[in-house]
Write an enzyme that holds these catalytic residues in place. Sequence first.
Site, mmCIF file in Angstrom:
data_model
loop_
_atom_site.group_PDB
_atom_site.id
_atom_site.type_symbol
_atom_site.label_atom_id
_atom_site.label_comp_id
_atom_site.label_asym_id
_atom_site.label_seq_id
_atom_site.Cartn_x
_atom_site.Cartn_y
_atom_site.Cartn_z
ATOM 1 N N TRP A 155 0.803 -1.222 0.000
ATOM 2 C CA TRP A 155 0.000 0.000 0.000
ATOM 3 C C TRP A 155 0.834 1.269 0.000
ATOM 4 O O TRP A 155 0.291 2.364 -0.060
ATOM 5 C CB TRP A 155 -0.927 0.022 1.225
ATOM 6 C CG TRP A 155 -0.230 -0.405 2.480
ATOM 7 C CD1 TRP A 155 -0.225 -1.654 3.030
ATOM 8 C CD2 TRP A 155 0.622 0.398 3.313
ATOM 9 N NE1 TRP A 155 0.567 -1.680 4.146
ATOM 10 C CE2 TRP A 155 1.101 -0.431 4.341
ATOM 11 C CE3 TRP A 155 1.026 1.736 3.295
ATOM 12 C CZ2 TRP A 155 1.964 0.022 5.333
ATOM 13 C CZ3 TRP A 155 1.886 2.193 4.276
ATOM 14 C CH2 TRP A 155 2.344 1.333 5.290
ATOM 15 N N LYS A 179 -3.300 -7.407 -8.052
ATOM 16 C CA LYS A 179 -3.958 -7.523 -6.743
ATOM 17 C C LYS A 179 -3.372 -6.399 -5.882
ATOM 18 O O LYS A 179 -2.321 -6.540 -5.262
ATOM 19 C CB LYS A 179 -3.691 -8.913 -6.181
ATOM 20 C CG LYS A 179 -3.703 -9.128 -4.672
ATOM 21 C CD LYS A 179 -4.943 -8.768 -3.946
ATOM 22 C CE LYS A 179 -4.772 -8.968 -2.449
ATOM 23 N NZ LYS A 179 -4.563 -7.681 -1.748
ATOM 24 N N SER A 233 5.652 -7.757 2.757
ATOM 25 C CA SER A 233 6.456 -8.115 3.928
ATOM 26 C C SER A 233 7.052 -9.517 3.796
ATOM 27 O O SER A 233 6.583 -10.344 3.003
ATOM 28 C CB SER A 233 5.584 -8.034 5.183
ATOM 29 O OG SER A 233 4.518 -8.950 5.057
ATOM 30 N N THR A 236 4.541 -12.500 4.472
ATOM 31 C CA THR A 236 3.647 -12.808 3.354
ATOM 32 C C THR A 236 4.429 -13.458 2.205
ATOM 33 O O THR A 236 3.936 -14.389 1.562
ATOM 34 C CB THR A 236 2.939 -11.529 2.868
ATOM 35 O OG1 THR A 236 2.312 -10.902 3.973
ATOM 36 C CG2 THR A 236 1.904 -11.838 1.818
ATOM 37 N N CYS A 291 10.172 0.834 1.857
ATOM 38 C CA CYS A 291 11.006 -0.367 1.985
ATOM 39 C C CYS A 291 12.491 -0.035 2.066
ATOM 40 O O CYS A 291 13.240 -0.740 2.722
ATOM 41 C CB CYS A 291 10.731 -1.313 0.830
ATOM 42 S SG CYS A 291 10.910 -0.544 -0.779
ATOM 43 N N GLU A 389 11.972 -4.303 11.038
ATOM 44 C CA GLU A 389 11.567 -3.218 10.135
ATOM 45 C C GLU A 389 10.467 -2.424 10.850
ATOM 46 O O GLU A 389 9.401 -2.974 11.142
ATOM 47 C CB GLU A 389 11.036 -3.801 8.818
ATOM 48 C CG GLU A 389 10.690 -2.724 7.816
ATOM 49 C CD GLU A 389 10.116 -3.291 6.526
ATOM 50 O OE1 GLU A 389 9.348 -4.267 6.578
ATOM 51 O OE2 GLU A 389 10.439 -2.740 5.453
HETATM 52 P P1 NAD Z 1 1.876 -7.274 3.262
HETATM 53 O O1 NAD Z 1 2.852 -8.368 3.104
HETATM 54 O O2 NAD Z 1 1.030 -7.244 4.472
HETATM 55 O O3 NAD Z 1 0.852 -7.213 2.035
HETATM 56 C C1 NAD Z 1 1.309 -7.106 0.699
HETATM 57 C C2 NAD Z 1 0.273 -7.706 -0.220
HETATM 58 O O4 NAD Z 1 0.185 -9.107 0.023
HETATM 59 C C3 NAD Z 1 -1.138 -7.142 -0.032
HETATM 60 O O5 NAD Z 1 -1.739 -6.993 -1.289
HETATM 61 C C4 NAD Z 1 -1.817 -8.233 0.775
HETATM 62 O O6 NAD Z 1 -3.219 -8.279 0.598
HETATM 63 C C5 NAD Z 1 -1.171 -9.473 0.187
HETATM 64 N N1 NAD Z 1 -1.222 -10.663 1.071
HETATM 65 C C6 NAD Z 1 -1.262 -10.706 2.420
HETATM 66 N N2 NAD Z 1 -1.287 -12.002 2.847
HETATM 67 C C7 NAD Z 1 -1.249 -12.779 1.736
HETATM 68 C C8 NAD Z 1 -1.223 -14.181 1.504
HETATM 69 N N3 NAD Z 1 -1.244 -15.063 2.515
HETATM 70 N N4 NAD Z 1 -1.148 -14.629 0.235
HETATM 71 C C9 NAD Z 1 -1.093 -13.774 -0.802
HETATM 72 N N5 NAD Z 1 -1.128 -12.424 -0.654
HETATM 73 C C10 NAD Z 1 -1.200 -11.927 0.603
HETATM 74 O O7 NAD Z 1 2.722 -5.924 3.127
HETATM 75 P P2 NAD Z 1 2.204 -4.432 3.262
HETATM 76 O O8 NAD Z 1 1.940 -4.155 4.705
HETATM 77 O O9 NAD Z 1 1.140 -4.171 2.271
HETATM 78 O O10 NAD Z 1 3.502 -3.608 2.792
HETATM 79 C C11 NAD Z 1 4.557 -3.326 3.649
HETATM 80 C C12 NAD Z 1 5.716 -4.243 3.382
HETATM 81 O O11 NAD Z 1 6.069 -4.201 2.011
HETATM 82 C C13 NAD Z 1 6.957 -3.812 4.121
HETATM 83 O O12 NAD Z 1 7.615 -4.924 4.665
HETATM 84 C C14 NAD Z 1 7.803 -3.179 3.043
HETATM 85 O O13 NAD Z 1 9.176 -3.148 3.301
HETATM 86 C C15 NAD Z 1 7.454 -4.012 1.871
HETATM 87 N N6 NAD Z 1 7.759 -3.325 0.616
HETATM 88 C C16 NAD Z 1 8.828 -3.761 -0.119
HETATM 89 C C17 NAD Z 1 9.178 -3.109 -1.301
HETATM 90 C C18 NAD Z 1 10.338 -3.592 -2.130
HETATM 91 O O14 NAD Z 1 10.421 -3.234 -3.291
HETATM 92 N N7 NAD Z 1 11.239 -4.373 -1.589
HETATM 93 C C19 NAD Z 1 8.417 -2.026 -1.744
HETATM 94 C C20 NAD Z 1 7.350 -1.606 -0.971
HETATM 95 C C21 NAD Z 1 7.016 -2.273 0.211
#
Ligand code: NAD
Length: 492
Positions: A155, A179, A233, A236, A291, A389
């Site tokens: 997000w 998604k 994350s 996930t 991130c 983090e």
């Molecule tokens: P999240 O892992 O909670 O969710 C990310 C996505 O995964 C969402 O669309 C969510 O609905 C989906 N999801 C959740 N559980 C799932 C499952 N069991 N199976 C499939 N999909 C599932 O992360 P967040 O809170 O949305 O974002 C924050 C995290 O993203 C932080 O850790 C951040 O560092 C990371 N991030 C990384 C980068 C990068 O390029 N490395 C960029 C932006 C954010």
Amino acid sequence: MTATMQSVPALIDGREIWSTDAGMMSRSDPSTGRPLADVVVAGQTEVDLAVAVGRTTFDRGAWSNVAPAERGAALLRLADLVERDAPLLAAIDSAEAGKPIRECLEGDVGAALEALRWFAGAADKLYGATSVTVSSEVGMTFREPMGVVAAIMPWNYPMAQAAWKIGPALAAGNSLILKPSEWTPGSALHIAALAIEAGIPAGAISVLPGTGAVTGSALARHDGISAISFTGSVGTGREILKAAAGSNFKRVSLEMGGKSPQVLMQDALTFGDRLIDHMIDSAFMTMGENCTAGSRVLVHESIADEVTSRFVDRARSLVVGDASDQSTDIGPLITEGAARRVRGLVERAKAEGAELLLGDEDVSQRGPNFVAPTVLRLERQDHEIQRTEVFGPVVTISTFSSENEAVALANDTDFGLAASLWTRDINRAMRMARAIEAGVISINSYSEGGMSAPFGGYKQSGFGGKERGMDAFEQWTQTKTVWLQLHGDGSA
Ligand code: NAD
């Protein structure tokens, strides 16, 4: 659609789907807590439908077999439409994610446009190769699209993330299912509608809003999906990898979290205000919900006092406020729970002996999602806050006395997404850049690099692929070898 939309549908084959068996979820404005939108949760039925539509489109060649240069032209038209609607897209992201509107307009729009245009230009440059053979054999490789692919997104940079996935996935000829995060579906949905307006077949781009537990996991388990590109994350990422292993071994690329260091060597202060500006951006951009946030400042002991005082002074001047306010630097965190978690990490660090240099300003009158910019000084590296983090406007400062110690501290983490490094000594800079275990090292700046530079993490920050640059196509294409045996001796 407006920034104060009432409902967010799914989009499959160009059709909006307003209700599903999996129900709806409510979304409220992180700044004000006011209801923002009801979001459709796409369930198994919608996932199956989007995969089927994507497959039919792929097999018909309606997008996959269009001349690559024409695919590029369509992506350029999409970029023009995104530019046309930039104020609306920025307003949607700002309202849904609580991101300061200025950041959305000045940063995220540009990042999205750069990605779409860069990958539009790359669409007809996906060359194969010929093998080294004897004259009676010809070995050649083709880079082919994967088929139906999915992007599962976070997000924090909604429109930019959507563009980073759409650009290479569609340039390569795949049918793509987006998604978006359950918190921020609006901009992906609008961009997909613009893609169809730009001439990209409706079956080649679907959007499935919903929760991770329902929509995300149904995608991760689906046998009809050939590849998943995930950003989010670590926890996930692990679940998605398990789901892929338990289903069709779809290709999985994971871009995950970080705990990135900002390393300041003895001469770093010769960069003056530029250093402090970049440190502030690195630590506090998008409220630290970034991130690559430089959440660990590591500074040579000889300049630590002056750096700390200048950094804290600047951090104190950041304006905390409503995301829609043009003057806001620090908006709300994404949810009340996220803000509570961040405050808890800070409290525990203090209880363990970390010194609070900034952050006791009471911002609670603004709303439960607000956290003041926070700076902690600590020397032990085993604090929970130094290993986790934080994903909030919190930065720690520690000192070191030698280059080797700086590298050891920089690498003392399970993550390895990014690092920034400040020194005018080119020998030291290159030595350290090679020694630090991170996917992106920026020297004398805080930067993730341009669109032509691959982006992705080492260690638990990344798995299976990179974004940006030509490396991004590793996620979205597969290589086929064709081997031709020549017969005859030319005598006839
Ligand atoms: P999240 O892992 O909670 O969710 C990310 C996505 O995964 C969402 O669309 C969510 O609905 C989906 N999801 C959740 N559980 C799932 C499952 N069991 N199976 C499939 N999909 C599932 O992360 P967040 O809170 O949305 O974002 C924050 C995290 O993203 C932080 O850790 C951040 O560092 C990371 N991030 C990384 C980068 C990068 O390029 N490395 C960029 C932006 C954010």
